[in-house]
Design an enzyme around this catalytic site. Structure first.
Site, PDB file in Angstrom:
ATOM      1  N   SER A  46       0.809  -1.225   0.000  1.00 52.38           N
ATOM      2  CA  SER A  46       0.000   0.000   0.000  1.00 52.38           C
ATOM      3  C   SER A  46       0.840   1.271   0.000  1.00 52.38           C
ATOM      4  CB  SER A  46      -0.931   0.017   1.209  1.00 52.38           C
ATOM      5  OG  SER A  46      -0.168  -0.076   2.404  1.00 52.38           O
ATOM      6  N   HIS A  95      -0.294   4.995   7.076  1.00 48.19           N
ATOM      7  CA  HIS A  95       0.164   5.664   5.857  1.00 48.19           C
ATOM      8  C   HIS A  95       0.394   7.162   6.041  1.00 48.19           C
ATOM      9  CE1 HIS A  95      -2.205   2.062   4.566  1.00 48.19           C
ATOM     10  NE2 HIS A  95      -1.059   1.832   3.950  1.00 48.19           N
ATOM     11  N   ASP A  98      -3.686   7.858   8.149  1.00 44.78           N
ATOM     12  CA  ASP A  98      -4.463   6.855   8.879  1.00 44.78           C
ATOM     13  C   ASP A  98      -3.547   6.145   9.870  1.00 44.78           C
ATOM     14  OD1 ASP A  98      -2.962   5.120   7.319  1.00 44.78           O
ATOM     15  OD2 ASP A  98      -4.606   4.550   5.989  1.00 44.78           O
TER      16      ASP A  98
END
Ligand SMILES: *[C@@H]1O[C@H](CO)[C@@H](O)[C@H](O)[C@H]1NC(C)=O
Ligand SMILES: *[C@@H]1O[C@H](CO)[C@@H](O)[C@H](O)[C@H]1NC(C)=O
Ligand SMILES: *[C@@H]1O[C@H](CO)[C@@H](O)[C@H](O)[C@H]1NC(C)=O
Ligand SMILES: *[C@@H]1O[C@H](CO)[C@@H](O)[C@H](O)[C@H]1NC(C)=O
Length: 366
Positions: free
Chosen positions: A43, A344, A341
């Protein structure tokens, strides 16, 4: 007869124009320092591949992800795990590309040979790790499969450039591998049976060994310039502090940072061995560990105010790390935050990280 030849013309003309476009695109890319970028990982670099996977657990295809993204040809959210751009977006811009390479699963890749195809591709999938067991847990595209997708891309590329030009182009391109955090934070620390089987020494050796295989495979496939990221200071991620830090937001979880350093040390040793083994291969280690630790510990010095908690309230998508899709649960001023978050970084933090590791990456340039 006449009918047949016009049919043939209809068929051949697009191919002719396609080849012209490819040639033009390739020449045009002489403007960029390198012809293409290929990205593999999780991610930290997924630009939307997971949007196309029905059962992927990690998706950033909803508000507030991408809320500050200003890419001209994208509607936000794109699938990027941040409020804006990723480190690789800044990197691609810095190298002279108009925009970052598209996700391989996006519709852009149905048009083989266009500029967006020829300048590289992004195979990353959120929730994946070096270890396929990590990727399977989150229904992500395992790294082994990402390499297979690259092989498919490569044969399409050679179909338009020819083998010789294609190989030359790949040898000048940069291959980015950015993953590994999930193998620990989203797998090892959560799986008792895995911890029983491997202590941290054995596990990190195992994971670094998987990266060694990937470097060999990429080299075998024509890569000559590879950039790999270190693990971040895992104990400083807000989600890790939540779970492993006894709610103490004042400091990072030392044990997790120590594990990341163990991994990073083994990785550096392995990379040095590969450098010695393959004289024609340049490998850069992008030290995101130091960059993120600097951001976390010296937040105010770098223009941030909050580095211990994420900007959004987490718990989205049935996970403990992603944003909930609610406006009212968002921080007031995202520019003050290092993390968006639970894991990230924000757009501005990614900009900082990308600039901080730039020097490491310069070793790959001609
Ligand atoms: C890029 O530019 C160089 C030098 O100007 C030239 O030799 C080379 O053929 C160009 N590359 C392509 C693919 O056209
Ligand atoms: C935990 O790890 C074991 C291997 O030691 C594996 O077989 C199992 O599927 C893992 N569990 C989860 C939930 O991923
Ligand atoms: C924080 O900033 C100081 C002063 O610039 C520097 O010496 C230190 O290494 C920084 N901390 C981290 C973790 O990078
Ligand atoms: C948001 O935070 C940044 C960084 O601290 C600051 O420069 C900016 O003025 C703030 N904006 C608002 C609207 O408070």
């Amino acid at each position: 007869m006449e009918r047949r030849s016009s049919c043939l013309n209809n068929f051949l003309l697009p191919i002719f124009f396609l080849l012209l476009t490819v040639a033009a695109a390739y020449d045009e890319n002489n403007d960029t320092i390198i012809p293409a970028i290929f990205t593999f990982g999780d991610s930290s670099v997924d630009v939307g591949n997971n949007n196309h996977l029905k059962s992927a657990m990690f998706k950033a295809d909803y508000f507030p992800y991408g809320k500050d993204l200003l890419l001209v040809d994208h509607i936000h959210p794109t699938g990027r795990f941040s409020n804006g751009m990723l480190t690789t977006d800044f990197g691609a811009e810095g190298l002279g590309f108009k925009h970052a390479q598209h996700g391989y699963l996006s519709s852009s890749f149905r048009v083989v040979g266009e500029n967006s195809f020829i300048t590289g591709a992004n195979f990353a999938s959120a929730g994946s790790g070096y270890y396929d067991g990590t990727s399977m847990r989150y229904n992500a595209i395992p790294l082994s499969k990402q390499l297979e997708l690259f092989k498919a891309y490569k044969s399409k590329l050679f179909g338009v450039t020819g083998e010789k030009k294609g190989e030359d182009m790949l040898s000048k391109s940069v291959f980015i591998v950015s993953t590994g955090n999930g193998d620990y934070v989203q797998n090892y620390y959560l799986n008792r049976s895995l911890r029983k089987r491997y202590n941290i020494e054995k596990y990190s050796t195992f994971i670094v060994g998987l990266l060694a295989d990937i470097l060999e495979k990429l080299h075998g496939d024509g890569a000559r310039k590879i950039a790999v990221t270190t693990l971040p200071p895992m104990g400083c991620l807000p989600a890790a502090i939540n779970v492993h830090g006894n709610g103490n937001r004042k400091r990072c979880v030392a044990r997790l940072n120590k594990d990341a350093q163990t991994h990073n040390r083994k990785m550096e040793k392995m990379v040095n061995e590969k450098r010695a083994k393959h004289r024609d291969l340049k490998i850069a280690i992008l030290n995101t560990y130091d960059a993120i630790l600097d951001l976390v510990n010296n937040a105010t010095q770098h223009g941030f105010k909050e580095s211990r908690r994420g900007c959004c309230a987490t718990g989205g998508g049935g996970t403990t790390v992603l944003c909930k899709p609610n406006t009212e649960l968002l921080c007031r001023n995202v520019s003050e935050y290092v993390f968006f978050d639970g894991v990230h970084p924000t757009h501005l933090a990614n900009k900082f990280i990308s600039e901080a590791v730039m020097l490491d990456g310069l070793t790959l340039l001609p």
